[in-house]
Design a protein around this motif. Structure first.
Motif, PDB file in Angstrom:
ATOM      1  N   MET A 105      20.253   5.218   7.783  1.00  0.00           N
ATOM      2  CA  MET A 105      20.826   6.493   7.404  1.00  0.00           C
ATOM      3  C   MET A 105      19.974   7.119   6.316  1.00  0.00           C
ATOM      4  N   ASP A 106      19.725   8.395   6.489  1.00  0.00           N
ATOM      5  CA  ASP A 106      18.872   9.137   5.560  1.00  0.00           C
ATOM      6  C   ASP A 106      19.750   9.734   4.461  1.00  0.00           C
ATOM      7  N   ASN A 107      19.451   9.469   3.211  1.00  0.00           N
ATOM      8  CA  ASN A 107      20.265   9.953   2.100  1.00  0.00           C
ATOM      9  C   ASN A 107      19.653  11.160   1.393  1.00  0.00           C
ATOM     10  N   THR A 108      18.675  11.856   1.996  1.00  0.00           N
ATOM     11  CA  THR A 108      18.107  13.045   1.347  1.00  0.00           C
ATOM     12  C   THR A 108      19.090  14.198   1.479  1.00  0.00           C
ATOM     13  N   TRP A 120      20.673  18.009   2.091  1.00  0.00           N
ATOM     14  CA  TRP A 120      20.463  18.878   3.253  1.00  0.00           C
ATOM     15  C   TRP A 120      19.342  19.882   3.025  1.00  0.00           C
ATOM     16  N   ASN A 125      16.600  19.510   1.684  1.00  0.00           N
ATOM     17  CA  ASN A 125      15.288  18.888   1.885  1.00  0.00           C
ATOM     18  C   ASN A 125      15.008  18.614   3.362  1.00  0.00           C
ATOM     19  N   GLN A 126      15.978  18.888   4.225  1.00  0.00           N
ATOM     20  CA  GLN A 126      15.794  18.707   5.666  1.00  0.00           C
ATOM     21  C   GLN A 126      15.253  20.019   6.260  1.00  0.00           C
TER      22      GLN A 126
END
Length: 164
Positions: free
Chosen positions: A1-4, A6, A8-9
């Protein structure tokens, strides 16, 4: 799971780009619509209709006299030459209207003084490539000749009474 977060997406930004472009295009279109009023809309259509009937009388008068006009534009010299035939007594002044198809600011009105044989020359700056509505009438507005001229495809044109 990616914790960056939103922001940064890239996908949320790509999805928001479409509606943002639509908002910009709509704003620009609205600005165009309101900053450049349509010059072709007539406010007093009843008065225009009455004027059309007067113009038809002038067309009939020119037809009864058998009037014709020939116009030629020499772009190299910047001169509009013409000849009007069919009038028993040539008027002292003849008005030549060159009406631009879409931009009234480019309309040209020339007052010419034909010779006894109906020939005339008038200085005319460079005509824009366009379809021109041409109206030749006496200064007393008792007759008129009208036609359309596609410049520069048509180097010269002939106007006959009632010919559009």
């Amino acid at each position: 799971m990616d914790n960056t977060p939103w922001w940064n997406q890239r996908w949320p930004w790509l999805l928001m780009l479409g509606p943002f472009i639509v908002l910009l295009a709509g704003s620009y279109t609205g600005w165009l619509a309101f900053s450049r009023p349509d010059a072709l809309v007539v406010g007093d259509y009843y008065k225009q209709g009455k004027a059309i009937n007067q113009d038809l009388r002038r067309d009939r008068a020119a037809s009864e006299m058998g009037m014709v006009a020939a116009l030629r534009y020499d772009a190299a010299r910047g001169v509009l030459t013409g000849k009007i035939d069919g009038h028993s007594v040539m008027p002292e002044t003849v008005v030549v209207h060159l009406v631009h198809a879409t931009q009234p600011s480019k309309d040209v009105v020339l007052q010419v003084h034909p010779a006894a044989d109906g020939a005339f020359d008038a200085p005319l700056p460079m005509l824009e490539r366009s379809r021109w509505q041409v109206l030749v009438e006496s200064d007393k507005r008792d007759w008129r000749l009208e036609g359309r001229w596609q410049w520069p495809e048509q180097r010269e044109m002939n106007l006959n009474a009632g010919n559009l």
